[in-house]
Design an enzyme around this catalytic site. Structure first.
Site, short mmCIF file in Angstrom:
data_model
loop_
_atom_site.label_atom_id
_atom_site.label_comp_id
_atom_site.label_asym_id
_atom_site.label_seq_id
_atom_site.Cartn_x
_atom_site.Cartn_y
_atom_site.Cartn_z
CG ASN A 1 -3.38 2.14 2.00
OD1 ASN A 1 -4.08 1.66 1.10
ND2 ASN A 1 -3.04 3.42 2.02
CG HIS B 1 -0.25 6.68 -0.58
ND1 HIS B 1 -1.53 7.13 -0.83
CD2 HIS B 1 0.57 7.73 -0.76
CE1 HIS B 1 -1.48 8.42 -1.14
NE2 HIS B 1 -0.22 8.80 -1.10
CB SER C 1 4.76 4.33 0.97
OG SER C 1 5.61 5.38 0.57
CG ASP D 1 -2.59 8.10 2.43
OD1 ASP D 1 -3.06 6.96 2.37
OD2 ASP D 1 -2.97 9.03 1.70
C1 GAR Z 1 -2.72 2.13 -6.91
O1 GAR Z 1 -1.81 2.99 -7.56
C2 GAR Z 1 -2.65 2.34 -5.41
O2 GAR Z 1 -1.35 2.59 -4.94
C3 GAR Z 1 -3.54 3.54 -5.22
O3 GAR Z 1 -4.62 3.31 -6.09
C4 GAR Z 1 -4.16 2.56 -7.22
C5 GAR Z 1 -5.06 1.37 -7.40
O4 GAR Z 1 -4.76 0.71 -8.58
N1 GAR Z 1 -3.95 3.69 -3.86
C6 GAR Z 1 -4.18 4.88 -3.31
O5 GAR Z 1 -4.09 5.93 -3.88
C7 GAR Z 1 -4.60 4.82 -1.83
N2 GAR Z 1 -4.52 6.11 -1.23
P1 GAR Z 1 -5.27 -0.78 -8.80
O6 GAR Z 1 -6.77 -0.77 -8.51
O7 GAR Z 1 -4.99 -1.07 -10.25
O8 GAR Z 1 -4.52 -1.68 -7.88
#
Ligand code: GAR
Length: 201
Positions: free
Chosen positions: A104, A106, A133, A142
């Site tokens: 994942n 994060h 991360s 997480d």
């Molecule tokens: C990203 O910033 C990712 O790190 C986060 O969601 C966004 C997705 O953007 N993930 C989380 O918050 C997971 N807990 P994307 O759809 O443009 O890749």
């Protein structure tokens, strides 16, 4: 290595993985979204990758959703499952099943700021550094072993939006690199620790 990617939204991380797939030895078998309107589905279709939508609101329990999700994933027999902006809490049964092969991304320097609104919370806390991360997924939200992080300096006039933009740039660079380590067999999970080239991270 065969991989399945789970998304919920824009899919900009998905795009960076698609763009680097050949180089990082990743054969993307399918993209699964829990949201019908996720823009990432279009990105996958444009790259001729099969897509599935599993609307979580149509399931009465988390377990039922995860079971269906697992059935779709298993059709592809993937060696890696990549959560690229997948915004669902997963059951312990599900995370246990894919332990050691689910990664994942994060947007925070874990263990700081698990959960949502990480950029605003980092600003509110007066952090001078923030970042991203990548970790193995366990049943702790997480909370699995951290594999890699990139740091981003917080600037004086940053807003959650400006900060998130700079973090995303780092996300797009870091995720394919980590996935490559995994597809090369250099990265694994042992005793809840990430091991790269035989060394504990
Ligand atoms: C990203 O910033 C990712 O790190 C986060 O969601 C966004 C997705 O953007 N993930 C989380 O918050 C997971 N807990 P994307 O759809 O443009 O890749």
């Amino acid at each position: 290595m065969k991989g399945v990617i789970l998304i919920s939204g824009s899919g900009s991380n998905l795009q960076s993985i698609i763009d680097n797939a050949e180089e990082i030895d990743l054969d993307i078998q399918a993209v699964i979204s829990n949201k019908e309107d996720a823009y990432g589905l279009k990105r996958a279709q444009d790259a001729n990758i099969p897509t599935h939508t599993l609307n979580h609101t149509q399931f009465s329990t988390r377990e039922a959703f995860d079971q269906q999700l697992s059935q779709i994933i298993d059709q592809y027999n993937p060696g890696i499952i990549i959560l690229a902006g997948f915004m669902r809490i997963l059951t312990a049964e599900f995370t246990q099943k894919y332990l050691g092969k689910m990664l994942n991304i994060h947007p925070s320097l874990l263990p700081k700021f698990t959960g949502l609104n990480t950029h605003q919370r980092a600003l509110d806390a007066g952090e001078s550094e923030h970042g991203v991360s990548i970790h193995f997924v366990t049943d702790e939200l997480d909370g699995g072993a951290i594999i890699a992080q990139s740091h981003v300096q917080v600037l004086k006039n940053d807003t959650a939006k400006s900060l998130s933009k700079r973090v995303l740039i780092e996300e797009h660079k870091l995720f394919p690199k980590v996935i490559h380590c995994f597809t090369q067999g250099r990265l694994s999970l042992k005793d809840n620790r990430a091991i790269l080239d035989g060394q504990c991270l």
